[in-house]
Design an enzyme around this catalytic site. Structure first.
Site, mmCIF file in Angstrom:
data_model
loop_
_atom_site.group_PDB
_atom_site.id
_atom_site.type_symbol
_atom_site.label_atom_id
_atom_site.label_comp_id
_atom_site.label_asym_id
_atom_site.label_seq_id
_atom_site.Cartn_x
_atom_site.Cartn_y
_atom_site.Cartn_z
ATOM 1 N N HIS A 150 3.701 6.719 -6.778
ATOM 2 C CA HIS A 150 2.939 7.883 -7.231
ATOM 3 C C HIS A 150 3.778 9.143 -7.035
ATOM 4 C CE1 HIS A 150 -1.354 9.846 -7.260
ATOM 5 N NE2 HIS A 150 -0.530 10.422 -8.111
ATOM 6 N N HIS A 209 0.833 -1.206 0.000
ATOM 7 C CA HIS A 209 0.000 0.000 0.000
ATOM 8 C C HIS A 209 0.868 1.258 0.000
ATOM 9 C CE1 HIS A 209 -3.753 2.196 1.240
ATOM 10 N NE2 HIS A 209 -2.839 3.064 1.666
ATOM 11 N N GLU A 210 1.799 1.332 0.929
ATOM 12 C CA GLU A 210 2.646 2.521 1.026
ATOM 13 C C GLU A 210 3.573 2.655 -0.177
ATOM 14 O OE1 GLU A 210 1.994 4.757 3.128
ATOM 15 O OE2 GLU A 210 0.588 3.534 4.277
ATOM 16 N N HIS A 252 1.870 4.630 -2.825
ATOM 17 C CA HIS A 252 2.024 6.075 -2.607
ATOM 18 C C HIS A 252 3.416 6.549 -3.037
ATOM 19 C CE1 HIS A 252 -1.787 6.549 -0.670
ATOM 20 N NE2 HIS A 252 -1.486 5.807 0.384
#
Length: 431
Positions: free
Chosen positions: A220, A213-214, A217
């Site tokens: 991105h 998940h991280e 980020h």
């Protein structure tokens, strides 16, 4: 809620005494195998909020009255329009999100009926929704998980995968819990360098998906920073969770393909389903209730604790139907959600991001040729490269996601239906 509240202590069936704090409550629901213990935790926590319900209602009425005043003063048609104006998001997006989700609750209800049957409960309550359906005493070493994450993002191209590999190999990540370290997980952007990731990894299945998940980020951030000047390098919450949730979905696919243990596959599927329930359906229910409460004020109606509870119950009934036994105290759930009081209309982007990633994932899986798949990937990577150079709806449409289209939101229900199908088959194998 922070300085003055005093949480009660209960005695579990094992004889252990625990204080049912806001943070401890979720852990108790996930670890207590005895339903009476979960019920006791529920009664204890909600009893605290129930004692102050009129005060919470007065506070929330003040929030809604403030929002209504500012929307009128600035000549918006509604508090929702005022809240969405900064990102140029049409009110139809939130209204479509709510309507489409309400129309797609069948797989949510089916999942909870499956849970009731597997857990062997005569009455199934919302506080029964977190306990695992099977037990699996397995550890997931960080190095193994890192390798799996690197391999799982292969569908997004070699350059994306190389950046993920760099993050692990160059040690951008503070992995384990340490004295004085903050809790949770976080990806911190630093323009001109690279993101720094904070984890508190503990080798459990729940933690397996956190670095994925991280990492979404972080990727991105990298792509945005590489392609945008500083003033456009950040990105809004409206798109922030697209990359993180897509990374989780890719990791789930990878792990399921390589697991030959029905118990492990069942737990992986439950984790994914619970993510959809919590990140999508629950957040839409919250947004639905929040919009209804604000509209009550806009129509000049009194906003009392009783009315707020009735609005919440109406939504519980609409989303869960007869799949759960509705305890009266759940009407007060609104009183313990901090976002309602701190940042009105904040919760819906979690659901829109999840719907966006589900739409992109569906196109990626359904691509009939290598060229079609590459086109999907490039549109997605262009979204990540764009930062905040335009309004989020414009950027998402360029990536093939139209949040005003009911099919986009419907992609989540389709995804959930497929996962419940697979979970049911895995549980049948376990007998």
């Amino acid at each position: 809620t922070t300085a003055d509240i005093r949480f009660p202590t209960i005695t579990l069936s094992s004889g252990e005494e625990v204080t049912v704090s806001y943070g401890k409550y979720r852990a108790l629901l996930a670890t207590c195998r005895v339903q009476e213990d979960r019920a006791a935790a529920f009664e204890a926590l909600y009893g605290v909020y129930q004692q102050n319900l009129n005060t919470y209602a007065a506070l929330y009425n003040g929030v809604c009255q403030r929002d209504h005043f500012y929307s009128q003063a600035r000549r918006y048609d509604s508090t929702l329009e005022a809240a969405l104006s900064g990102n140029d998001v049409p009110t139809a997006v939130v209204e479509n999100l709510i309507a489409s989700t309400r129309a797609g609750v069948a797989p949510l209800q089916r999942y909870h009926r499956l849970r009731k049957r597997v857990l062997g409960l005569e009455a199934y309550h919302l506080y029964d929704g977190a306990v695992p359906l099977t037990d699996l005493d397995q550890r997931y070493p960080y190095d193994d998980v890192a390798s799996s994450i690197i391999e799982s993002v292969a569908p997004l191209g070699k350059a994306y995968q190389a950046n993920v590999r760099r993050a692990f190999e160059e040690r951008w990540i503070d992995v384990y819990e340490n004295e004085g370290k903050r809790s949770g997980a976080y990806s911190a952007p630093v323009y001109g360098v690279h993101p720094y990731m904070l984890l508190n990894y503990n080798d459990t299945l729940d933690d397996v998906f956190t670095p994925a998940h991280e990492m979404g980020h972080s990727m991105h951030t990298i792509l945005s920073h590489e392609n945008q000047p500083f003033c456009y390098a950040s990105y809004t919450i409206f798109v922030a969770e697209v990359a993180s949730t897509l990374n989780e979905a890719l990791l789930l696919d990878y792990l399921l393909e390589r697991s030959d243990d029905p118990k492990e596959r069942a737990l992986l599927l439950q984790h994914a389903i619970d993510g959809i329930c919590g990140t999508f359906y629950t957040q839409v229910l919250f947004a639905d209730w929040e919009l209804a409460a604000h509209r009550e004020v806009e129509e000049g109606k009194p906003l009392t604790a009783e009315r707020l509870g009735a609005l919440y119950r109406e939504r519980l009934e609409a989303y869960y139907g007869d799949a759960i036994a509705l305890d009266e105290r759940y009407d007060a759930t609104w009183s313990r959600i901090p976002h309602f009081f701190r940042t009105p209309y904040y919760v819906y982007p979690y659901a829109t991001c999840f719907a966006s990633s589900a739409k992109i994932l569906g196109e990626l899986r359904g691509a009939e040729s290598a060229e079609a798949k590459e086109a999907v990937v490039q549109r997605y990577l262009d979204l990540l490269r764009a930062g905040s150079k335009d309004h989020p709806m414009v950027l998402l449409r360029a990536a093939g996601v139209d949040l005003a289209d009911t099919a986009t939101v419907g992609a989540v229900a389709t995804q959930l239906e497929g996962l419940v199908d697979r979970l049911e088959k895995e549980l049948e194998q376990l007998g």
